[in-house]
Design a protein around this motif. Structure first.
Motif, PDB file in Angstrom:
ATOM      1  N   VAL A   8       0.834  -1.205   0.000  1.00 60.42           N
ATOM      2  CA  VAL A   8       0.000   0.000   0.000  1.00 60.42           C
ATOM      3  C   VAL A   8       0.867   1.252   0.000  1.00 60.42           C
ATOM      4  N   VAL A   9       1.918   1.255   0.834  1.00 61.84           N
ATOM      5  CA  VAL A   9       2.829   2.399   0.895  1.00 61.84           C
ATOM      6  C   VAL A   9       3.470   2.642  -0.466  1.00 61.84           C
ATOM      7  N   LEU A  10       3.842   1.564  -1.144  1.00 57.80           N
ATOM      8  CA  LEU A  10       4.479   1.694  -2.457  1.00 57.80           C
ATOM      9  C   LEU A  10       3.564   2.395  -3.451  1.00 57.80           C
ATOM     10  N   PHE A  11       2.327   1.915  -3.567  1.00 50.32           N
ATOM     11  CA  PHE A  11       1.435   2.439  -4.606  1.00 50.32           C
ATOM     12  C   PHE A  11       0.760   3.758  -4.213  1.00 50.32           C
ATOM     13  N   THR A  12       1.039   4.245  -3.019  1.00 47.71           N
ATOM     14  CA  THR A  12       0.526   5.570  -2.622  1.00 47.71           C
ATOM     15  C   THR A  12       1.662   6.578  -2.441  1.00 47.71           C
ATOM     16  N   MET A  13       2.817   6.243  -2.967  1.00 48.52           N
ATOM     17  CA  MET A  13       3.961   7.141  -2.822  1.00 48.52           C
ATOM     18  C   MET A  13       3.749   8.430  -3.619  1.00 48.52           C
ATOM     19  N   CYS A  14       3.051   8.337  -4.735  1.00 46.64           N
ATOM     20  CA  CYS A  14       2.862   9.511  -5.596  1.00 46.64           C
ATOM     21  C   CYS A  14       1.385   9.786  -5.822  1.00 46.64           C
ATOM     22  N   ASN A  15       1.092  11.007  -6.106  1.00 46.93           N
ATOM     23  CA  ASN A  15      -0.257  11.437  -6.449  1.00 46.93           C
ATOM     24  C   ASN A  15      -0.181  12.223  -7.762  1.00 46.93           C
ATOM     25  N   PRO A  16      -0.712  11.657  -8.832  1.00 46.67           N
ATOM     26  CA  PRO A  16      -1.408  10.370  -8.971  1.00 46.67           C
ATOM     27  C   PRO A  16      -0.441   9.180  -8.934  1.00 46.67           C
ATOM     28  N   PRO A  17      -0.946   7.962  -8.629  1.00 46.24           N
ATOM     29  CA  PRO A  17      -0.071   6.789  -8.531  1.00 46.24           C
ATOM     30  C   PRO A  17       0.641   6.452  -9.833  1.00 46.24           C
ATOM     31  N   GLU A  18       0.084   6.875 -11.000  1.00 40.12           N
ATOM     32  CA  GLU A  18       0.720   6.562 -12.276  1.00 40.12           C
ATOM     33  C   GLU A  18       2.097   7.183 -12.419  1.00 40.12           C
ATOM     34  N   ALA A  19       2.374   8.170 -11.561  1.00 41.18           N
ATOM     35  CA  ALA A  19       3.686   8.820 -11.640  1.00 41.18           C
ATOM     36  C   ALA A  19       4.821   7.871 -11.274  1.00 41.18           C
ATOM     37  N   LEU A  20       4.474   6.729 -10.648  1.00 38.81           N
ATOM     38  CA  LEU A  20       5.512   5.757 -10.321  1.00 38.81           C
ATOM     39  C   LEU A  20       6.144   5.174 -11.576  1.00 38.81           C
ATOM     40  N   TRP A  21       5.353   4.985 -12.620  1.00 38.24           N
ATOM     41  CA  TRP A  21       5.895   4.365 -13.831  1.00 38.24           C
ATOM     42  C   TRP A  21       5.838   5.291 -15.051  1.00 38.24           C
ATOM     43  N   LYS A  22       5.136   6.425 -14.952  1.00 41.08           N
ATOM     44  CA  LYS A  22       5.135   7.390 -16.044  1.00 41.08           C
ATOM     45  C   LYS A  22       6.117   8.499 -15.708  1.00 41.08           C
TER      46      LYS A  22
ATOM     47  N   VAL B 155      10.911   7.277   2.705  1.00 38.40           N
ATOM     48  CA  VAL B 155       9.736   6.741   3.407  1.00 38.40           C
ATOM     49  C   VAL B 155       9.534   5.272   3.048  1.00 38.40           C
ATOM     50  N   LEU B 156       9.547   4.969   1.745  1.00 39.83           N
ATOM     51  CA  LEU B 156       9.356   3.593   1.297  1.00 39.83           C
ATOM     52  C   LEU B 156      10.517   2.707   1.728  1.00 39.83           C
ATOM     53  N   VAL B 157      11.733   3.214   1.575  1.00 35.20           N
ATOM     54  CA  VAL B 157      12.912   2.419   1.940  1.00 35.20           C
ATOM     55  C   VAL B 157      12.918   2.116   3.432  1.00 35.20           C
ATOM     56  N   GLY B 158      12.582   3.119   4.240  1.00 38.70           N
ATOM     57  CA  GLY B 158      12.573   2.912   5.688  1.00 38.70           C
ATOM     58  C   GLY B 158      11.543   1.882   6.123  1.00 38.70           C
ATOM     59  N   TYR B 159      10.346   1.968   5.547  1.00 39.33           N
ATOM     60  CA  TYR B 159       9.317   0.999   5.934  1.00 39.33           C
ATOM     61  C   TYR B 159       9.655  -0.393   5.405  1.00 39.33           C
ATOM     62  N   ALA B 160      10.253  -0.466   4.217  1.00 35.73           N
ATOM     63  CA  ALA B 160      10.644  -1.765   3.668  1.00 35.73           C
ATOM     64  C   ALA B 160      11.717  -2.416   4.534  1.00 35.73           C
ATOM     65  N   ILE B 161      12.644  -1.640   5.052  1.00 35.00           N
ATOM     66  CA  ILE B 161      13.662  -2.182   5.954  1.00 35.00           C
ATOM     67  C   ILE B 161      13.013  -2.662   7.248  1.00 35.00           C
ATOM     68  N   PHE B 162      12.044  -1.907   7.751  1.00 35.76           N
ATOM     69  CA  PHE B 162      11.310  -2.321   8.951  1.00 35.76           C
ATOM     70  C   PHE B 162      10.601  -3.658   8.714  1.00 35.76           C
ATOM     71  N   THR B 163       9.952  -3.797   7.562  1.00 36.28           N
ATOM     72  CA  THR B 163       9.276  -5.058   7.236  1.00 36.28           C
ATOM     73  C   THR B 163      10.270  -6.196   7.106  1.00 36.28           C
ATOM     74  N   GLY B 164      11.411  -5.922   6.467  1.00 40.34           N
ATOM     75  CA  GLY B 164      12.436  -6.954   6.322  1.00 40.34           C
ATOM     76  C   GLY B 164      13.013  -7.393   7.654  1.00 40.34           C
ATOM     77  N   ALA B 165      13.167  -6.445   8.593  1.00 43.94           N
ATOM     78  CA  ALA B 165      13.687  -6.794   9.917  1.00 43.94           C
ATOM     79  C   ALA B 165      12.719  -7.699  10.666  1.00 43.94           C
ATOM     80  N   ILE B 166      11.423  -7.369  10.593  1.00 45.10           N
ATOM     81  CA  ILE B 166      10.411  -8.229  11.237  1.00 45.10           C
ATOM     82  C   ILE B 166      10.410  -9.623  10.604  1.00 45.10           C
TER      83      ILE B 166
END
Length: 373
Positions: free
Chosen positions: A152-166, A181-192
């Motif tokens: 969810v964090v990944l696909f809400t990083m940009c507004n609009p979400p299409e900016a991730l790939w456009k 923000v995304l990197v920090g949360y991904a590291i938190f998930t990886g640690a868990i």
């Protein structure tokens, strides 16, 4: 910027072959073990459980992850961005980015879902108390929820979400949160995830250390149930790859996902291991399970074992039976008992031990001819 401005060989540099080699090598092993597991549990033992359904779902996600990554590598994933732009322009880059983000979601779920299968397997095999059952589900459920939130964090990083790939939207009206923000949360998930992998590996070893079985069998079972420690190491390596977000991250995610699935399958292959050793015959094993309603009694092991000694029989049971966690560490804790109305204890949906006593005698011919009185 033209390709002439880059060092020689820059255009030919790609990690595509390495990605495909790692992905398909591990996937082949995982698919083989999952197939063997489901065949044994569903067709041979006729006793498929919740952990088998979960691992089948995880294998579907891993298959999607492997196939989608292969498609993306075919389009050019693994090459340098300027090379992709030169080969197909911004349209090709956009297509690769879209597939890459979808692949990211599949990769996350492919290493989060198998942990639920391991929790179900340990609850079935180790037979822990109620608190520990809930604790195992909470730990693995936490990883699953945290991983889902990461998507969810990944696909809400940009507004609009299409900016991730456009790419053109990033320089226009799109607003994006910092990549940190995304990197920090991904590291938190990886640690868990790494912590849970380590816990799921240590817990069976602690329980098995208290059981009165041979050292060889302890080491074998600890290795089978503790392979998740390798997945923990993969999670740690992946956390260090997250800030760079290179193709290596995809590789380590695949390795972690496959290792977890492999670790969840090895402990279930005990019947196949016994069959390979020649300790059980296929027809006898299948017939005993069918006649006993899915519960193979200890007497069956007496008949099917080459050397039906007491210690060997008990060790063989630990390959496919529930292992209790009573403090005395005795194998008798394999049985879970309940009292009926008369106060008599008997196993409840667990292993039942049947002792058969056969008395043979031969009458003396001379004595048999004499009158009884």
């Amino acid at each position: 910027m033209t390709m002439d401005q880059f060092p020689p060989g820059y255009a030919s540099e790609t990690k595509g072959p390495m990605i495909l080699c790692v992905f398909w090598a591990f996937f082949f092993v995982s698919a083989l073990l999952v197939s063997a597991r489901l065949y044994i549990r569903a067709w041979w033992l006729r006793n498929i459980g919740l952990d088998d359904y979960i691992i089948a779902g995880a294998m579907v996600m891993l298959t999607g992850y492997t196939v989608v990554t292969t498609i993306n590598v075919g389009l050019g994933y693994g090459k340098h961005t300027p090379v992709i732009m030169q080969d197909g322009g911004i349209e090709l880059l956009t297509k690769i980015l879209i597939i890459n983000y979808a692949d990211f979601a599949l990769g996350i779920m492919s290493f989060a879902t198998p942990k639920l299968a391991i929790a179900a397997l340990l609850n079935r095999v180790m037979n822990p108390g109620r608190f520990h059952r809930v604790w195992l589900w909470c730990l693995t459920g936490l990883v699953f929820v945290a991983s889902s939130i990461c998507i969810v964090v990944l696909f809400t990083m940009c507004n609009p979400p299409e900016a991730l790939w456009k790419v053109d939207l990033i320089a226009a009206a799109a607003t994006c949160r910092p990549q940190l923000v995304l990197v920090g949360y991904a590291i938190f998930t990886g640690a868990i995830s790494g912590f849970v992998d380590l816990y799921l590996a240590i817990y069976p070893a602690v329980v098995l250390a208290r059981l009165q079985i041979t050292l060889k069998k302890k080491l074998a079972l600890c290795a089978a149930l503790g392979l998740g420690a390798v997945a923990c190491a993969m999670a740690i390596v992946k956390c260090f790859q997250l800030p760079n977000a290179t193709a290596d991250l995809v590789i380590w995610t695949s390795i972690e996902s496959n290792i977890i699935i492999i670790a969840s399958c090895i402990p279930t292959l005990g019947p196949l291991y016994e069959l390979a050793r020649g300790n059980r015959s296929w027809s006898s094993h299948q017939r005993d399970y069918k006649n006993s309603g899915g519960q193979l009694h200890s007497a069956s092991f007496d008949r099917l074992s080459k050397k039906p000694t007491f210690g060997d029989r008990r060790d063989a049971e630990l390959m496919t039976r529930n292992i209790g966690t009573m403090k005395d560490g005795s194998q008798e804790s394999i049985l879970r008992v309940q009292e009926n109305a008369k106060g008599v204890q008997h196993p409840r949906d667990r292993i039942q031990r049947t002792d058969q006593v056969v008395v043979e005698y031969e009458m003396n011919p001379v004595a048999s001819s004499r009158p009884l009185f």
